[in-house]
Motif scaffolding. Structure first.
Motif, short mmCIF file in Angstrom:
data_model
loop_
_atom_site.label_atom_id
_atom_site.label_comp_id
_atom_site.label_asym_id
_atom_site.label_seq_id
_atom_site.Cartn_x
_atom_site.Cartn_y
_atom_site.Cartn_z
N PRO A 1 31.23 203.85 17.66
CA PRO A 1 32.43 203.85 16.82
C PRO A 1 33.73 204.05 17.61
N ARG A 2 33.63 204.59 18.82
CA ARG A 2 34.84 204.73 19.64
C ARG A 2 35.31 203.39 20.17
N VAL A 3 34.37 202.44 20.26
CA VAL A 3 34.67 201.11 20.78
C VAL A 3 34.89 200.10 19.65
N ASP A 4 34.11 200.21 18.58
CA ASP A 4 34.15 199.24 17.48
C ASP A 4 34.02 199.97 16.14
N LYS A 5 35.13 200.59 15.71
CA LYS A 5 35.13 201.37 14.47
C LYS A 5 34.74 200.51 13.26
N ALA A 6 35.26 199.30 13.21
CA ALA A 6 35.03 198.44 12.05
C ALA A 6 33.55 198.12 11.88
N SER A 7 32.88 197.74 12.97
CA SER A 7 31.45 197.41 12.89
C SER A 7 30.60 198.65 12.61
N ALA A 8 30.98 199.78 13.18
CA ALA A 8 30.26 201.02 12.90
C ALA A 8 30.39 201.39 11.42
N MET A 9 31.55 201.13 10.84
CA MET A 9 31.76 201.38 9.42
C MET A 9 30.83 200.49 8.59
N VAL A 10 30.72 199.21 8.97
CA VAL A 10 29.84 198.29 8.26
C VAL A 10 28.39 198.80 8.32
N MET A 11 27.96 199.24 9.48
CA MET A 11 26.60 199.76 9.63
C MET A 11 26.38 200.92 8.67
N GLY A 12 27.36 201.81 8.56
CA GLY A 12 27.25 202.94 7.65
C GLY A 12 27.22 202.54 6.19
N ILE A 13 28.07 201.61 5.80
CA ILE A 13 28.10 201.16 4.41
C ILE A 13 26.77 200.52 4.02
N PHE A 14 26.19 199.74 4.92
CA PHE A 14 24.92 199.08 4.63
C PHE A 14 23.72 200.02 4.80
N GLY A 15 23.95 201.19 5.36
CA GLY A 15 22.89 202.18 5.50
C GLY A 15 21.92 201.92 6.63
N TYR A 16 22.34 201.13 7.61
CA TYR A 16 21.49 200.86 8.77
C TYR A 16 21.74 201.89 9.85
N THR A 17 20.73 202.13 10.68
CA THR A 17 20.88 203.03 11.81
C THR A 17 20.42 202.31 13.07
#
Length: 141
Positions: free
Chosen positions: A53-69
């Protein structure tokens, strides 16, 4: 059709992005999806790649919204295609709007998956414009 909510319109446009480009994955599209998943030896199964998330906040946010780890293995299905479409949307739009606005678009894309499961011949733009879906009332779990 007049859409009252611009987030819903953008979500509808991006919702099937990956499905549309699946057969003609250009280098540009592949670049937007780089580092998101890895193919496994099992056909139809992928492993979710870690996103810093320090490098790609937007994609990390998507991962969280979709519930993937990171490290999670999943069978490729409609929700995974929407996940890739949401990643593409996040990476394309991240410099054009605040993260909070981008989150509303991603939640719309995510939520459309549950409507797909219940409707035949589903048209996301028509559904969103019908007023049945309100991204402002959507809450992340």
């Amino acid at each position: 059709t007049d859409l009252a909510d611009p987030y819903q319109m953008i979500a509808a446009l991006f919702n099937d992005f990956v499905i549309y480009f699946r057969e003609k994955m250009s280098q540009e599209v592949e670049a937007w999806l780089a580092g998101v998943y890895e193919k496994t030896s099992e056909q139809g199964v992928v492993c979710i790649s870690p996103i810093d998330p320090r490098v790609d906040k937007a994609s990390a946010m998507v991962m969280g919204i979709f519930g993937y780890t990171a490290g999670q293995t999943i069978i490729i299905h409609k929700i995974f295609s929407s996940y890739l479409s949401a990643i593409a949307a996040a990476r394309i739009l991240k410099d054009a709007m605040p993260l909070e606005d981008l989150a509303q678009i991603i939640v719309c894309i995510y939520s459309l998956n549950f409507v797909y499961a219940r409707k035949e011949n589903f048209n996301s733009l028509k559904y969103l414009s019908s007023g049945l879906f309100d991204s402002n009332k959507t809450r992340m779990a």
